[in-house]
Design an enzyme around this catalytic site. Structure first.
Site, PDB file in Angstrom:
ATOM      1  N   SER A   1     -64.481  23.706  37.951  1.00  0.00           N
ATOM      2  CA  SER A   1     -63.593  23.211  36.892  1.00  0.00           C
ATOM      3  C   SER A   1     -64.226  22.002  36.238  1.00  0.00           C
ATOM      4  O   SER A   1     -65.007  21.283  36.870  1.00  0.00           O
ATOM      5  CB  SER A   1     -62.244  22.791  37.497  1.00  0.00           C
ATOM      6  OG  SER A   1     -61.475  22.034  36.574  1.00  0.00           O
TER       7      SER A   1
ATOM      8  N   TYR B   1     -57.464  18.621  44.265  1.00  0.00           N
ATOM      9  CA  TYR B   1     -58.032  19.558  43.289  1.00  0.00           C
ATOM     10  C   TYR B   1     -59.349  18.990  42.774  1.00  0.00           C
ATOM     11  O   TYR B   1     -60.369  19.679  42.714  1.00  0.00           O
ATOM     12  CB  TYR B   1     -57.051  19.777  42.129  1.00  0.00           C
ATOM     13  CG  TYR B   1     -57.510  20.824  41.139  1.00  0.00           C
ATOM     14  CD1 TYR B   1     -57.302  22.174  41.397  1.00  0.00           C
ATOM     15  CD2 TYR B   1     -58.169  20.467  39.965  1.00  0.00           C
ATOM     16  CE1 TYR B   1     -57.737  23.148  40.495  1.00  0.00           C
ATOM     17  CE2 TYR B   1     -58.600  21.421  39.066  1.00  0.00           C
ATOM     18  CZ  TYR B   1     -58.384  22.763  39.342  1.00  0.00           C
ATOM     19  OH  TYR B   1     -58.823  23.707  38.448  1.00  0.00           O
TER      20      TYR B   1
END
Length: 244
Positions: free
Chosen positions: A137, A150
């Protein structure tokens, strides 16, 4: 043979039941590959199209990576493997990742399970001189205030891609990655369903639109192809210019 023709190739997309993984799986299928996907639910019929799932023409198997022994006991429905895409991922909102149980859960799925899958399918990829693609990401390149796990897991995924790229090149396996920006999927609904947040995000994206799973799939098709034969350990940012 056209460089992006995957006829006769076998592809597995872990986390390919919805979202980015599903878009990547369908792209490989459209190029002739036999595509297997895994997801957490018992059967493919447990997924609905409004959730971003299109399992048409894909071979589905349940694999819940939050379950300790699931990967060890997982028996693949294929004898060979040419491309492995690791697209599994989770996120916990409302400060859930600031609690250790939540932090561990996200790290386990987003980072630990990547290495577990790498190890599980290493031999098959070695035999086929295959390609491994890790989906991380753009969170790996900037802070994400509400989501420490995350962020740490996706940053870790980029480092893992580099190191596995170096380590497995001698086995004839090319390891690379994709770092999606803001893609419309169930993980990003907290932003995409909030008009104010969405407007703010779009203002920061030079292309002025969200990414789609199909946008991510283009990078995956490229990385697994002979066009990328000299690319190793790299993570391609696919974000419409978001982090510029």
């Amino acid at each position: 043979m056209h460089e992006l023709d995957y006829t006769g190739k076998v592809v597995l997309v872990v986390g390919g039941s919805s979202g980015i993984g599903n878009g990547i799986a369908q792209a490989f299928r459209s190029k002739g590959a036999s595509v297997h996907v895994s997801g957490t639910r018992a059967a493919s019929t447990d997924y609905r199209s409004e959730e971003g799932s299109d399992l048409e023409g894909l071979h589905y198997a349940q694999l819940d990576l939050a379950d300790d022994g699931a990967l060890d006991s997982f028996v693949p429905a294929f004898e060979r493997l040419d491309v492995l895409v690791l697209a599994q991922g989770t996120v916990i909102y409302k400060r859930g990742e600031f609690v250790m149980s939540g932090f561990r859960k996200v790290m386990e799925i987003n980072l630990m399970s990547l290495m577990a899958c790498c190890t599980k399918f290493h031999e098959m990829l070695r035999v086929s001189s295959g390609s491994l693609i890790i989906v991380s990401s753009t969170a790996a390149y900037h802070s994400t205030k509400g989501n420490p796990a995350y962020n740490a897991s996706k940053t870790g995924a980029v480092g893992l891609t580099r190191t596995m790229g170096q380590a497995w090149a001698e086995d004839g396996i090319r390891v690379n990655g994709i770092a999606p920006g803001l893609v419309d999927s169930k993980l990003t609904r907290v932003t995409t369903n909030n008009p104010k947040r969405l407007e703010g995000a779009l203002q920061r994206i030079p292309l002025k639109r969200l990414g789609t799973p199909a946008d991510m799939a283009g990078a995956a098709l490229f990385l697994a192809s002979p066009l990328a034969s000299y690319i190793v350990g790299q993570t391609i940012v696919v974000d419409g210019g978001f982090i510029l």
